[in-house]
Motif scaffolding. Structure first.
Motif, PDB file in Angstrom:
ATOM      1  N   ARG A 131     -20.649  -6.825  18.418  1.00 20.21           N
ATOM      2  CA  ARG A 131     -21.884  -6.338  17.795  1.00 20.21           C
ATOM      3  C   ARG A 131     -21.544  -5.822  16.399  1.00 20.21           C
ATOM      4  NH1 ARG A 131     -24.842  -1.449  17.647  1.00 20.21           N
ATOM      5  NH2 ARG A 131     -23.335  -0.373  19.004  1.00 20.21           N
ATOM      6  N   ARG A 132     -22.170  -6.413  15.375  1.00 16.13           N
ATOM      7  CA  ARG A 132     -21.863  -6.072  13.992  1.00 16.13           C
ATOM      8  C   ARG A 132     -22.633  -4.827  13.561  1.00 16.13           C
ATOM      9  NH1 ARG A 132     -20.163  -9.129   9.814  1.00 16.13           N
ATOM     10  NH2 ARG A 132     -18.486  -9.577  11.274  1.00 16.13           N
ATOM     11  N   VAL A 133     -21.899  -3.850  13.072  1.00 16.37           N
ATOM     12  CA  VAL A 133     -22.494  -2.663  12.465  1.00 16.37           C
ATOM     13  C   VAL A 133     -21.770  -2.413  11.151  1.00 16.37           C
ATOM     14  CG1 VAL A 133     -23.145  -1.626  14.686  1.00 16.37           C
ATOM     15  CG2 VAL A 133     -20.933  -1.068  13.667  1.00 16.37           C
ATOM     16  N   TYR A 134     -22.326  -1.562  10.310  1.00 14.64           N
ATOM     17  CA  TYR A 134     -21.731  -1.280   9.012  1.00 14.64           C
ATOM     18  C   TYR A 134     -21.570   0.222   8.830  1.00 14.64           C
ATOM     19  CZ  TYR A 134     -22.866  -6.125   7.837  1.00 14.64           C
ATOM     20  OH  TYR A 134     -22.938  -7.498   7.832  1.00 14.64           O
ATOM     21  N   GLU A 137     -25.486 -10.141  14.955  1.00 14.18           N
ATOM     22  CA  GLU A 137     -26.094  -9.222  13.998  1.00 14.18           C
ATOM     23  C   GLU A 137     -27.591  -9.460  13.935  1.00 14.18           C
ATOM     24  OE1 GLU A 137     -25.568  -7.826   9.318  1.00 14.18           O
ATOM     25  OE2 GLU A 137     -24.311  -9.413  10.157  1.00 14.18           O
ATOM     26  N   GLU A 138     -28.345  -8.417  14.291  1.00 14.56           N
ATOM     27  CA  GLU A 138     -29.799  -8.494  14.306  1.00 14.56           C
ATOM     28  C   GLU A 138     -30.284  -9.695  15.113  1.00 14.56           C
ATOM     29  OE1 GLU A 138     -31.168  -8.428  10.290  1.00 14.56           O
ATOM     30  OE2 GLU A 138     -30.581  -6.326   9.972  1.00 14.56           O
ATOM     31  N   GLY A 139     -29.650  -9.896  16.261  1.00 12.62           N
ATOM     32  CA  GLY A 139     -30.064 -10.952  17.173  1.00 12.62           C
ATOM     33  C   GLY A 139     -29.577 -12.341  16.820  1.00 12.62           C
ATOM     34  N   GLU A 140     -28.827 -12.478  15.729  1.00  8.55           N
ATOM     35  CA  GLU A 140     -28.340 -13.786  15.296  1.00  8.55           C
ATOM     36  C   GLU A 140     -26.831 -13.869  15.475  1.00  8.55           C
ATOM     37  OE1 GLU A 140     -30.045 -16.416  14.215  1.00  8.55           O
ATOM     38  OE2 GLU A 140     -31.982 -15.393  14.478  1.00  8.55           O
ATOM     39  N   TRP A 141     -26.369 -14.966  16.117  1.00 12.96           N
ATOM     40  CA  TRP A 141     -24.937 -15.179  16.315  1.00 12.96           C
ATOM     41  C   TRP A 141     -24.364 -15.953  15.140  1.00 12.96           C
ATOM     42  CZ3 TRP A 141     -21.835 -19.535  16.546  1.00 12.96           C
ATOM     43  CH2 TRP A 141     -20.521 -19.344  17.008  1.00 12.96           C
TER      44      TRP A 141
END
Length: 285
Positions: free
Chosen positions: A119-122, A235-239
């Motif tokens: 899961r991408r976070v910043y 990220e935001e539902g996109e792989w």
């Protein structure tokens, strides 16, 4: 300051001592459990073989990934860490833990384990830029921690004394100790400070694979590592696929980075220091 030994390395540089795991309520100087003792004894043999045979490629190492090691890996994780794409927290997974670990163990050894995307976070850096982090699913973290423990038994015999980052029993404070020795005892005249910009985000997958295969020939472990490489990020539902780099925040990423730098940087610096350097050159990475 750590005292110098007769090889010119500090005792801290040798990595002596057992680090305190603040997430584990059991203090480091208490006797290990029976399961921990079994894990340690099994991996001690791996370390001994790695030390005695510097060019050996290790096969059939996945049998060290036992339910005991998975349990130890689970309790080594941060209990308040954010969940991955599965949404499972440490506390939720602890419910029915033994059954979960037994099932996980079976899936890993049958080759049925699937690595979900991170899961991408910043997080915002001091200079205003954003650093991407990859948060793995909980079972992914457990398996990664177990594989790191197995591989550490090999690579801790290979890594050089001036490598401090993300290694068992080592810290940036010990690197500062070595720097202090260089300046006050060795009376160094120059300090060179260098940084690799965007290192974790730019590691070559192809070269990293080749470096791992210098020491690891267990196809099942190599397939596990390959699954993590191909898992991608959400990220935001996109792989999306990751064509290079290793996710910052992943349990296995620090070891991947150290293996990569061991071959790309450390060994070259060591050879240069022995053959061409004039006087004492203290290195700390």
């Amino acid at each position: 300051m750590s005292p110098l030994n007769n090889e010119g390395r500090t005792s801290a540089e040798k990595g002596e001592g057992r680090p305190l795991n603040k997430e584990n309520p059991r203090l480091p100087n208490t006797p290990p459990t029976q399961s921990e003792a079994r894990v340690s004894q099994g991996l001690a043999g791996v370390g001994k073989a790695a030390k005695e045979h510097q060019e050996r490629k290790f096969t059939a190492r996945l049998h060290h990934l036992t339910v005991d090691l998975l349990r130890e890996s689970f309790y080594a994780l941060k209990r308040k860490a954010a969940p991955g794409v599965d949404g499972v927290t440490w506390q939720e997974y602890q419910t029915g833990l033994e059954g979960r670990l037994s099932d996980l163990h079976s899936r890993v050894h049958r080759g049925a384990f699937r690595a979900p995307p991170s899961r991408r976070v910043y997080i915002r850096k001091d200079d205003g830029r954003e650093r991407p982090l990859g948060i793995a699913a909980l079972e992914d973290k457990i398996v990664q921690q177990a594989v790191v423990t197995i591989l550490n038994a090999i690579y801790e015999e290979d890594f050089l004394g001036f490598s401090y980052g993300f290694r068992p029993g080592r810290s940036q404070h010990q690197a500062l100790d070595a720097l202090t020795v260089a300046l006050t005892v060795k009376h160094g005249n120059y300090v060179l400070d260098a940084d690799i910009r965007g290192f974790f985000d730019s590691i070559s997958h192809e070269w990293r694979r080749k470096f791992v295969q210098h020491r690891v020939a267990d196809r099942r472990i190599l397939r596990l590592i390959q699954k993590w490489r191909k898992a991608g990020v959400m990220e935001e539902g996109e792989w999306s696929e990751t064509e290079k780099g290793t996710p910052q925040g992943a349990v296995i990423s620090p070891l991947r980075a150290n293996i990569y730098l061991h071959y790309v940087f450390d060994r070259g610096v060591q050879r240069w220091r022995k053959k061409h350097a004039r006087g004492d050159v203290i290195v700390g990475r």
